[in-house]
Design an enzyme around this catalytic site. Structure first.
Site, short mmCIF file in Angstrom:
data_model
loop_
_atom_site.label_atom_id
_atom_site.label_comp_id
_atom_site.label_asym_id
_atom_site.label_seq_id
_atom_site.Cartn_x
_atom_site.Cartn_y
_atom_site.Cartn_z
N GLY A 1 0.76 -1.47 -0.04
CA GLY A 1 0.04 -0.01 0.13
C GLY A 1 1.02 1.30 0.01
O GLY A 1 2.06 1.32 0.69
N ARG B 1 1.33 -5.46 -5.53
CA ARG B 1 1.42 -6.37 -4.69
C ARG B 1 1.85 -7.58 -5.95
O ARG B 1 1.19 -7.74 -6.86
CB ARG B 1 0.25 -7.03 -4.06
N ASP C 1 5.33 -4.94 6.34
CA ASP C 1 5.79 -6.12 6.53
C ASP C 1 5.85 -7.13 5.74
O ASP C 1 6.99 -7.71 5.57
CB ASP C 1 5.26 -6.93 7.79
N GLY C 2 4.98 -6.87 4.63
CA GLY C 2 4.98 -7.98 3.51
C GLY C 2 6.04 -7.54 2.47
O GLY C 2 6.92 -8.53 2.00
N THR D 1 4.11 2.84 5.57
CA THR D 1 2.72 2.32 5.69
C THR D 1 1.90 3.18 6.59
O THR D 1 2.62 3.46 7.90
CB THR D 1 2.71 0.89 6.23
N ILE D 2 0.88 3.48 6.35
CA ILE D 2 -0.10 4.29 6.99
C ILE D 2 -0.74 3.84 8.46
O ILE D 2 -1.12 4.33 9.31
CB ILE D 2 -1.17 4.98 6.22
N ASP D 3 -0.33 2.40 8.41
CA ASP D 3 -1.05 1.72 9.69
C ASP D 3 -0.34 1.96 10.93
O ASP D 3 -0.71 1.68 12.11
CB ASP D 3 -1.26 0.15 9.33
N ASP E 1 1.95 -0.31 11.90
CA ASP E 1 1.67 -1.40 12.68
C ASP E 1 3.26 -2.15 12.93
O ASP E 1 2.94 -3.48 13.00
CB ASP E 1 0.83 -2.37 11.72
N ARG F 1 -7.23 -2.55 9.88
CA ARG F 1 -7.84 -3.93 10.18
C ARG F 1 -7.27 -4.39 11.39
O ARG F 1 -8.09 -5.20 12.03
CB ARG F 1 -7.98 -4.62 8.96
#
Length: 322
Positions: free
Chosen positions: A11, A72, A103-104, A125-127, A129, A171
């Protein structure tokens, strides 16, 4: 190291362009060539590469998204796909790779390192995480995008005495909902890490109604299983609390926009450090920030760290929203 490759994967996140710029200009400053790989690992396998120069990254630090594009790639998850990727990198005489993503994307970089091809990861990443770093590139911008939306929604919510549920991304990680909910003065914050029932949310709403407050903002991370969807919650609040409820799903608007100063500076620091590590002969590392200091660590160790949720901030938010 004479030639460095750089790609963005997964993303997109605001600030990725600033990171690309830092990698390219740092590499050229130290006398290296740089190849930009378009569309992530997918573009690598399709040989969609181009040599970059100083002008290639001119006037991009303020732009959202990624000029290298992103995608992806299932094929790269296979050993055959990675062997093909390494063969292409060597064909272009690329000595090492900088991977900007989550992470991916880091898993791909780690697999390359295990095959003997040097790679460094930059968190984009905006998450937010990834546990090993306090902040990831793009999180601050996305948070401010959500806060701006909450402020605008609150105006109309107040005017019409409505309850507004604002669904944000996250999520599996609730940082975006938590931080934007606190800054936006949300009455309720729903995240995947913390248990909360729809009955409890309904009761909180009734409590605010009793003291005369007729509008509320609920910030909800997408996909909280025990609550269901934002529309499920809307139905319950409408039926049991008699509230006039509206749902706003912010969606991919959170990914876009010009990066904040924080994200631009963070991306620049991380991109520059990634190049320095490669020139020092380091591989299988990721860069990040802790206590405002740029750090690097083993990529496998970083990926194995479980994200911890800031419960103290969550509890504070509950206290401040009474």
């Amino acid at each position: 190291m004479k030639t460095i490759g750089v790609l963005t994967s997964g993303g997109d996140a605001p600030g990725m362009n600033a990171a690309i710029r830092a990698v390219v200009r740092s590499a050229i400053y130290y006398g290296c060539k740089v190849y930009g790989i378009n569309r992530g690992y997918k573009g690598l396998l399709e040989e969609d590469l181009e040599e970059m120069n100083l002008s290639s990254v001119g006037d991009i630090i303020q732009r959202g998204g990624t000029v290298l594009k992103s995608s992806r790639c299932e094929e790269f998850k296979t050993e055959e796909g990675r062997l093909k990727g390494v063969k292409i990198l060597k064909k272009y005489k690329i000595d090492c790779l900088v991977v900007i993503g989550g992470d991916g994307s880091f898993n791909g970089a780690n697999k390359l390192s295990e095959m003997g091809f040097p790679a460094i990861g930059i968190p984009g990443t905006i998450d937010n995480d990834l546990e090993y770093t306090d902040y990831t590139i793009g999180f601050d911008t996305a948070m401010n995008t959500v806060i701006d939306a909450i402020s605008k929604i609150r105006d109309t919510s107040s005017s019409h005495e409505r309850v507004n549920i604002v669904e944000v991304m996250g999520r599996h990680c609730g940082d975006l909902a938590l931080y934007s909910g606190i800054a936006g003065g949300a009455e309720t914050i729903i995240v995947p890490e913390m248990e909360i029932s729809s009955d409890e949310i309904t009761q909180r709403l009734k409590t605010t109604q009793k003291r005369g407050k007729r509008h509320s903002i609920i910030v909800m991370a997408e996909g909280v299983e025990k609550i269901g969807s934002a529309n499920d919650l809307k139905k319950k609040l409408t039926e049991e609390a008699g509230a006039d409820v509206r749902v706003t799903v912010l969606g991919h608007v959170q990914r876009g926009g010009s990066p904040t100063a924080f994200d631009r500076i963070l991306a620049s620091r991380l991109g520059s450090r990634a190049v320095e590590l490669l020139l020092d002969g380091k591989s299988a590392r990721v860069v990040g920030i802790r206590d405002n200091q740029i750090i690097d660590m083993d990529i496998q160790e970083a990926l194995s760290m479980k994200k911890t949720f800031k419960k103290d901030l969550y509890e504070m938010a509950k206290v401040l929203s009474i």
